[in-house]
Design a protein around this motif. Structure first.
Motif, short mmCIF file in Angstrom:
data_model
loop_
_atom_site.label_atom_id
_atom_site.label_comp_id
_atom_site.label_asym_id
_atom_site.label_seq_id
_atom_site.Cartn_x
_atom_site.Cartn_y
_atom_site.Cartn_z
N LEU A 31 0.89 -1.19 0.07
CA LEU A 31 -0.04 -0.08 -0.08
C LEU A 31 0.86 1.10 0.02
O LEU A 31 0.56 2.31 -0.74
CB LEU A 31 -0.91 0.16 1.24
N SER A 32 2.05 1.26 0.71
CA SER A 32 2.75 2.46 0.76
C SER A 32 3.51 2.82 -0.73
O SER A 32 3.20 3.76 -1.03
CB SER A 32 4.12 2.21 1.57
N ILE A 33 3.63 1.68 -1.41
CA ILE A 33 4.32 1.98 -2.87
C ILE A 33 3.05 2.39 -3.57
O ILE A 33 3.15 3.35 -4.50
CB ILE A 33 4.73 0.52 -3.53
N VAL A 34 1.74 1.75 -3.55
CA VAL A 34 0.53 2.18 -4.38
C VAL A 34 0.27 3.58 -4.00
O VAL A 34 0.07 4.42 -4.71
CB VAL A 34 -0.54 1.44 -3.85
N LEU A 35 0.43 4.17 -2.86
CA LEU A 35 0.09 5.67 -2.42
C LEU A 35 0.98 6.39 -3.24
O LEU A 35 0.72 7.74 -3.72
CB LEU A 35 0.00 5.78 -0.93
N SER A 63 9.42 4.94 -7.72
CA SER A 63 8.60 4.69 -6.43
C SER A 63 8.88 3.28 -6.13
O SER A 63 8.91 2.77 -4.85
CB SER A 63 7.17 4.90 -6.66
N ILE A 64 8.73 2.15 -7.14
CA ILE A 64 8.88 0.60 -6.76
C ILE A 64 10.55 0.46 -6.22
O ILE A 64 10.58 -0.37 -5.35
CB ILE A 64 8.50 -0.10 -8.03
N PHE A 65 11.27 0.83 -6.92
CA PHE A 65 12.57 0.38 -6.43
C PHE A 65 13.15 1.32 -5.22
O PHE A 65 13.85 0.87 -4.31
CB PHE A 65 13.66 0.81 -7.55
N ALA A 66 12.59 2.44 -5.10
CA ALA A 66 12.48 3.15 -3.72
C ALA A 66 12.19 2.09 -2.55
O ALA A 66 12.63 2.30 -1.38
CB ALA A 66 12.25 4.64 -3.77
N GLY A 67 10.91 1.88 -2.83
CA GLY A 67 10.18 0.98 -1.88
C GLY A 67 11.04 -0.11 -1.41
O GLY A 67 11.17 -0.75 -0.40
N GLY A 189 15.08 10.69 -0.03
CA GLY A 189 14.13 10.74 -1.42
C GLY A 189 13.21 9.36 -1.31
O GLY A 189 12.70 9.32 -2.40
N THR A 190 13.00 8.97 -0.11
CA THR A 190 11.99 7.77 -0.24
C THR A 190 10.48 8.27 -0.85
O THR A 190 9.85 7.67 -1.78
CB THR A 190 11.77 7.24 0.97
N LEU A 191 10.08 9.38 0.06
CA LEU A 191 8.80 9.92 -0.67
C LEU A 191 8.96 10.73 -1.84
O LEU A 191 7.94 10.68 -2.83
CB LEU A 191 8.26 10.53 0.54
N VAL A 192 9.95 11.95 -1.69
CA VAL A 192 9.92 12.92 -3.10
C VAL A 192 11.54 12.54 -3.32
O VAL A 192 12.56 12.75 -2.63
CB VAL A 192 9.85 14.27 -2.33
N PRO A 193 11.68 12.08 -4.70
CA PRO A 193 13.02 12.28 -5.14
C PRO A 193 13.81 13.53 -5.08
O PRO A 193 13.14 14.76 -5.25
CB PRO A 193 13.03 11.72 -6.72
N VAL A 218 19.14 3.92 -5.93
CA VAL A 218 18.27 3.97 -6.98
C VAL A 218 18.22 4.97 -8.50
O VAL A 218 18.13 4.41 -9.57
CB VAL A 218 16.89 4.19 -6.44
N SER A 219 18.93 6.09 -8.27
CA SER A 219 19.28 6.81 -9.37
C SER A 219 20.56 6.07 -10.13
O SER A 219 20.38 6.36 -11.55
CB SER A 219 19.94 8.20 -8.99
N ILE A 220 21.44 5.26 -9.51
CA ILE A 220 22.34 4.75 -10.36
C ILE A 220 21.71 3.56 -10.90
O ILE A 220 22.15 3.34 -12.25
CB ILE A 220 23.34 4.15 -9.23
N LEU A 221 20.82 2.77 -10.54
CA LEU A 221 20.01 1.98 -11.28
C LEU A 221 19.29 2.14 -12.14
O LEU A 221 19.23 1.71 -13.34
CB LEU A 221 19.23 1.15 -10.24
N LEU A 222 18.67 3.29 -12.44
CA LEU A 222 17.68 3.86 -13.37
C LEU A 222 18.59 4.75 -14.43
O LEU A 222 17.93 5.35 -15.32
CB LEU A 222 16.78 4.62 -12.67
#
Length: 264
Positions: A31-35, A63-67, A189-193, A218-222
């Motif tokens: 639900l956290s990721i969905v929100l 959002s998915i990878f940050a979660g 950066g979990t909520l807002v990058p 996550v920025s490196i991954l993307l």
């Protein structure tokens, strides 16, 4: 290695006993990721135009990878230290042959392994199926992400251990745990990058270790970082690891004697 297996087995038994916590953990993580995703869908609107060069799909993937990254770097050491000092069990922990720091690190890692397998991964896979998943994940950035996320685990543990030791002087560091949660959610950066931070907050985030726990890996991954920027991130992660390790060693050496004098 034998101790790691023993702690892992104990943590696994805890998971099997508290099945309701396991189920609710998956649900709340999902639900956290969905929100977060629906939040960004609402911000981008129906046209989905790029904001600061970041399109809506990038934000869904982020959002998915940050979660996921938040889940694997999570630690409860600050809460555990607070409880151990309050109930006096830290007195017996000081007699551990491997030392309290190493024991709590191993315990934190084993909890994260199980948490990743039983909670984080199911919720992330569910989010991928629910929203669809379109990401250009390449092999080399993925390897760098693994190393960077590992450094994030170390930074978060050392930071949490350092401020968890404040319970020795304050007698109860519950309020610091709440403050830490607010700072982590904002600056990691979990909520807002951090891409969307105003200039002042962006500069402030560079002076704190939180962005190197979730946002930067996550920025490196993307593929949002150039090779030079990746090198700078990894250097800063090593810098924070050394600084926090030195600070933990200094504070722990002073605090340990204070606990022994007061009898736990």
């Amino acid at each position: 290695m034998r101790l790691c297996k023993k702690i892992l087995a104990i943590s696994l038994k805890e998971k099997s006993i508290f099945r309701f916590d396991y189920i609710t953990g998956i649900l709340f993580a999902f639900l956290s990721i969905v929100l977060r995703v629906y939040l960004w869908k609402g911000i981008y609107g129906s046209n989905g135009e790029a904001v600061n060069g970041i399109v809506l799909n990038d934000m869904i993937v982020y959002s998915i990878f940050a979660g996921f990254t938040e889940g694997i770097t999570k630690t409860y050491v600050m809460h555990d230290l607070n409880d151990r000092v309050l109930n006096g069990s830290i007195a017996s922990d000081l007699l551990l042959p491997i030392g309290l720091k190493k024991y709590m690190l191993i315990r934190s890692i084993t909890k994260n392994i199980l948490g990743t397998i039983y909670t984080t991964m199911p919720s992330v896979f569910a989010a991928m199926l629910f929203f669809g998943f379109h990401a250009d994940i390449r092999f080399f950035p993925f390897l760098l992400y693994q190393f960077s996320a590992t450094m994030g685990i170390v930074i978060n543990f050392l930071y949490s251990f350092l401020f968890g030791l404040s319970v020795i002087w304050f007698r109860n560091s519950f309020f610091l745990n709440n403050v830490n949660s607010v700072l982590f959610n904002l600056f990691s950066g979990t909520l807002v990058p951090i891409w969307f931070f105003p200039k002042g907050l962006g500069i402030l985030s560079e002076l704190l270790p939180f962005r190197y726990i979730v946002f930067e890996p996550v920025s490196i991954l993307l593929n949002k970082k150039s090779p030079e920027e990746i090198a700078a991130v990894l250097n800063m992660q090593m810098f924070w690891s050394f600084v926090l390790f030195f600070a933990v060693t200094l504070v722990w050496n002073r605090g340990r004697h204070k606990i022994m004098i007061q009898g736990g």
